[in-house]
Scaffold this motif. Structure first.
Motif, short mmCIF file in Angstrom:
data_model
loop_
_atom_site.label_atom_id
_atom_site.label_comp_id
_atom_site.label_asym_id
_atom_site.label_seq_id
_atom_site.Cartn_x
_atom_site.Cartn_y
_atom_site.Cartn_z
N PHE A 97 0.85 -1.19 0.00
CA PHE A 97 0.00 0.00 0.00
C PHE A 97 0.88 1.24 0.00
CE2 PHE A 97 -2.57 -3.35 1.78
CZ PHE A 97 -3.81 -3.14 1.18
N ASP A 98 0.40 2.32 -0.60
CA ASP A 98 1.18 3.55 -0.63
C ASP A 98 1.02 4.34 0.66
OD1 ASP A 98 2.02 3.54 -3.59
OD2 ASP A 98 -0.13 3.10 -3.60
N ILE A 99 -0.21 4.33 1.15
CA ILE A 99 -0.48 5.04 2.41
C ILE A 99 -1.23 4.09 3.34
CG2 ILE A 99 -1.54 7.09 3.47
CD1 ILE A 99 -1.61 8.41 0.72
N VAL A 100 -0.74 3.99 4.55
CA VAL A 100 -1.48 3.24 5.57
C VAL A 100 -1.92 4.28 6.61
CG1 VAL A 100 -1.39 1.42 7.32
CG2 VAL A 100 -0.07 1.19 5.20
N ILE A 101 -3.21 4.26 6.93
CA ILE A 101 -3.70 5.26 7.89
C ILE A 101 -4.21 4.57 9.16
CG2 ILE A 101 -5.12 7.33 8.20
CD1 ILE A 101 -5.55 7.49 5.25
N CYS A 102 -3.79 5.13 10.29
CA CYS A 102 -4.29 4.66 11.59
C CYS A 102 -4.83 5.86 12.34
CB CYS A 102 -3.16 4.11 12.45
SG CYS A 102 -2.36 2.69 11.76
N GLY A 103 -5.82 5.63 13.19
CA GLY A 103 -6.28 6.69 14.08
C GLY A 103 -5.26 6.88 15.20
N ILE A 104 -5.29 8.04 15.82
CA ILE A 104 -4.30 8.33 16.86
C ILE A 104 -4.46 7.42 18.07
CG2 ILE A 104 -5.55 10.18 18.07
CD1 ILE A 104 -2.59 11.62 17.68
N GLU A 105 -5.66 6.97 18.34
CA GLU A 105 -5.84 5.95 19.37
C GLU A 105 -7.17 5.25 19.16
OE1 GLU A 105 -5.96 7.68 23.33
OE2 GLU A 105 -8.04 8.21 23.09
N SER A 106 -7.33 4.14 19.85
CA SER A 106 -8.58 3.43 19.81
C SER A 106 -9.32 3.84 21.08
CB SER A 106 -8.27 1.94 19.80
OG SER A 106 -9.44 1.22 19.59
N SER A 107 -10.62 4.16 20.95
CA SER A 107 -11.30 4.76 22.10
C SER A 107 -11.63 3.76 23.20
CB SER A 107 -12.55 5.49 21.64
OG SER A 107 -13.46 4.56 21.09
N ASP A 108 -11.29 2.48 23.02
CA ASP A 108 -11.54 1.53 24.11
C ASP A 108 -10.34 1.45 25.08
OD1 ASP A 108 -10.05 0.29 22.15
OD2 ASP A 108 -11.38 -1.44 21.90
N TYR A 109 -9.22 0.90 24.60
CA TYR A 109 -8.11 0.73 25.53
C TYR A 109 -7.06 1.84 25.40
CZ TYR A 109 -10.58 -3.46 26.57
OH TYR A 109 -11.58 -4.32 26.96
N ASN A 110 -7.33 2.82 24.56
CA ASN A 110 -6.50 4.02 24.46
C ASN A 110 -5.00 3.70 24.33
OD1 ASN A 110 -8.59 5.56 27.02
ND2 ASN A 110 -8.94 5.45 24.82
N GLY A 111 -4.69 2.75 23.46
CA GLY A 111 -3.30 2.34 23.31
C GLY A 111 -2.43 3.38 22.64
N ALA A 112 -2.98 4.09 21.64
CA ALA A 112 -2.25 5.16 20.97
C ALA A 112 -0.87 4.70 20.48
CB ALA A 112 -2.11 6.37 21.90
N ALA A 113 -0.77 3.49 19.99
CA ALA A 113 0.54 2.98 19.62
C ALA A 113 0.56 2.19 18.31
CB ALA A 113 1.09 2.11 20.74
N LEU A 114 -0.60 1.83 17.78
CA LEU A 114 -0.62 0.93 16.63
C LEU A 114 0.17 1.49 15.44
CD1 LEU A 114 -1.65 -1.71 15.35
CD2 LEU A 114 -3.48 -0.35 14.37
N GLY A 115 -0.10 2.73 15.07
CA GLY A 115 0.56 3.31 13.89
C GLY A 115 2.06 3.33 14.03
N GLY A 116 2.54 3.71 15.18
CA GLY A 116 3.98 3.77 15.41
C GLY A 116 4.61 2.39 15.35
N MET A 117 3.96 1.44 16.00
CA MET A 117 4.51 0.08 16.01
C MET A 117 4.57 -0.50 14.60
SD MET A 117 2.98 -1.80 19.35
CE MET A 117 3.37 -1.25 21.01
N LEU A 118 3.48 -0.29 13.88
CA LEU A 118 3.39 -0.80 12.51
C LEU A 118 4.50 -0.21 11.64
CD1 LEU A 118 1.55 -2.47 10.70
CD2 LEU A 118 0.09 -0.46 10.41
#
Ligand SMILES: Cc1cc2nc3c(=O)[nH]c(=O)nc-3n(C[C@H](O)[C@H](O)[C@H](O)COP(=O)(O)OP(=O)(O)OC[C@H]3O[C@@H](n4cnc5c(N)ncnc54)[C@H](O)[C@@H]3O)c2cc1C
Lengths: 249, 323
Positions: free
Chosen positions: A111-132
């Motif tokens: 994919f050319d662009i992968v988009i993630c939200g800044i956090e998930s409103s349940d467990y508020n991890g705020a880390a998926l995009g960075g980890m990916l």
């Protein structure tokens, strides 16, 4: 251009939060499930770009790590306008595990662009995009509040304290978006809901991956003391209380 | 072993949260029997760097490199990873803000170190390493166990506070390797207001909602804020309508803040708004609707027309200041 949007299946934002099993698990009884608000805005923005410049965006795929019960939420993303969906059949228990699954999808189908939200409103991890992005060794830009494609290049703005920065990036990259990216989330049209039924929703099995963290229990905040009401004709009293009782001004 | 803190400066001065992070790290270091090392990237003068010693940092790694002028997630992650290796850090602390989240998450993969984001207190147990963090947008707290030997925490701002504990501090120049292959993003333009109180750093915040009726009525909000040395904020529809800039939007989808005192002026107190402010130590609500949910979250409340109450409040604060 191909865009991948990571979507999380979360309780509606007005849900009353309760826990079960001796406060070790979230109580899902009666909960309405929605697309995580930021992910919905990301999808909306991707569709806006696709509509404004026909031919530029050839495909918008959404990906979710979740069990079969997240399919209604995924179908909603298809009804809003995504072209295809992938569900990785696993419980999203730890962000590192979830990122490992999505990284595998990106490795297989670029994919050319992968988009993630800044956090998930349940467990508020705020880390998926960075980890990916680290797993894929790709650049990431976070707190993105504006995203556009102009002459094949990506135009970005990100929020910083007291302002914004305009950022240029090489492709492919990961955008971690926040509000401002689109004004209101798109709602599915009747036609969208009909066509969503025939769009591809592929379920795949997870790869082996580690879990680095684990939730062991939850607590609800202590109830607050009742609000002290002050007579609107005696505003001085408020200042008096803030000064002498609360000692805050 | 050591506890490493990622510090942040704004125009060369450390943000308040940085001192809070060092205080927090010091508390953890005490329990682990180690010391606190702070990492500073950017142009920060010696006096500022030494001030980190007031909160318990015994060493400051000072990185100055033109290639690191702007936040670049990938390159900054490498710098922190090199500092971790150099100092043999086993706990790394970031602020739970945009840059903290951006780097901590990448670092977690780079070091294969478990990450707990939005921590509200020092770990409740060190074996297993258990951190209390906000979940469901502050509607609840979760206890998360990090299972790896190296641990990363992002601390929710204002959750811990400042604790002074002056120690001898050594400032050391540190020159990590910065690879060009990690500089794939470039900042083209910066638009920022300087001289404004950072909302996330503000001890007092004056916030307006749709009950303010229109942008032309923001004078009293700004005046009250100026009188109290406060930051200004707003509800989501206010920034969506363009009455106020986006960076003032507080709530679940905006900024999460925890000032000592929060004034909610003409804000209904929708659950999504409360998610961003419920950590405030004291909430004052001014709303004409006695049944507005904001009063359930508030400590003090006035049921009345905010456009009438605010000028009187300003006058009363002026009186107090004149005493
Ligand atoms: C997914 C999602 C995410 C959201 N995220 C956020 C968020 O992050 N932040 C956020 O703020 N909102 C958020 N919202 C919106 C939220 O639900 C509310 O709509 C919003 O907070 C209401 O803003 P308000 O209080 O300014 O306006 P209103 O709800 O319109 O309330 C205005 C208040 O002002 C009072 N009022 C009117 N006139 C006067 C007067 N003259 N004097 C005194 N009081 C007066 C009224 O009684 C009323 O209580 C979100 C919504 C959704 C669905």
């Amino acid at each position: 251009m191909k865009i991948l949007i990571c979507i999380s299946n979360v309780p509606d934002t007005t849900t009353k939060i309760k826990f079960v099993n001796n406060n070790t698990a979230f109580d899902i009884a009666g909960v309405q499930w929605i697309i995580n608000p930021w992910d919905e805005l990301a999808l909306t923005r991707a569709l806006e770009i696709k509509d404004a410049q026909p031919g530029i965006i050839e495909n918008i795929t959404v990906v979710n790590v979740g069990l079969i019960d997240s399919e209604p939420t995924i179908r909603k993303a298809l009804a809003i306008g995504a072209d295809a969906a992938i569900r990785i059949n696993a419980e999203p228990k730890d962000t590192f595990f979830v990122a490992s699954q999505i990284a595998e999808v990106v490795r297989k189908e670029s994919f050319d662009i992968v988009i993630c939200g800044i956090e998930s409103s349940d467990y508020n991890g705020a880390a998926l995009g960075g980890m990916l992005s680290e797993m894929l060794d790709l650049p990431s830009v976070s707190a993105v509040s504006h995203l556009d494609v102009v002459n094949g290049a990506v135009e970005l703005k990100r929020e910083i304290d007291g302002g914004q920065e305009t950022v240029a990036t090489q492709l492919p990259f990961i955008a971690i978006i926040q509000k401002g990216i689109a004004k209101d989330a798109r709602i599915p049209s009747m036609r969208g809901i009909m066509t969503a039924k025939s769009k591809p929703l592929t379920a795949v099995e997870p790869i082996a991956a580690d879990l680095l963290t684990e939730f062991v229990g939850f607590d609800l905040p202590k109830p607050k003391a009742a609000c002290k009401k002050i007579d609107p004709d005696n505003v001085r009293e408020l200042v008096n209380l803030l000064h002498n009782e609360a000692k805050l001004i | 072993m050591s506890v490493l803190v990622y510090t942040e400066n704004w125009d060369g001065k450390f943000k308040k949260v940085t001192f809070e992070l060092v205080s927090y790290a010091q508390e953890i270091a005490k329990k682990l029997g180690t010391s606190v090392v702070a990492l500073s990237i950017g142009n920060v003068n010696d006096e500022q760097l030494k001030a980190l010693g007031n909160y318990g940092a015994t060493k400051v790694l000072n990185v100055q490199d033109d290639k690191l002028k702007w936040l670049n997630n990938q390159a900054y992650t490498s710098v922190v990873a090199q500092a971790v290796a150099k100092e043999n850090a086993n706990v790394i602390i970031f602020a739970h803000n945009n840059s903290g989240k951006a780097i901590a998450s990448r670092l977690s993969v780079r070091l294969k170190a478990g990450l707990a984001t939005g921590a509200t207190a020092v770990p409740s147990s060190f074996d297993p390493f258990t951190v209390t963090k906000k979940v469901f947008t502050s509607k609840a707290l979760g206890n998360i166990v990090i299972k790896t030997p190296v641990r990363i925490i992002t601390l929710l701002q204002n959750a811990f506070g400042l604790i002074e504990s002056k120690v001898e501090v050594a400032v050391e120049a540190f020159q990590p390797e910065v690879k060009d292959s990690e500089l794939k993003t470039v900042v083209k333009e910066v638009n920022k207001i300087t001289g404004k109180i950072l909302l996330t750093d503000a001890e007092i915040v004056v916030s307006g909602g749709r009950g303010m009726k229109g942008p032309e009525n923001w004078g009293p909000i700004e005046e009250l804020a100026a009188l109290l040395g406060a930051g200004t904020a707003c509800s989501r529809p206010v920034s969506d309508e363009g009455w106020r800039p986006h960076d003032e939007h507080t709530g679940q989808t905006g900024k999460v803040i925890a000032p000592n005192l929060y004034f909610a002026c003409g804000i209904s107190g929708a659950i999504q708004h409360l998610g961003g402010i419920s950590g405030s130590k004291c909430i004052v609500a001014i709303n004409k609707d006695p049944d507005a949910p904001i009063f359930e979250a508030a400590d003090y409340g006035i049921v009345g027309d905010v456009l009438k109450v605010l000028p009187e409040l300003i006058a009363a604060v002026k009186e107090l200041k004149a005493q």
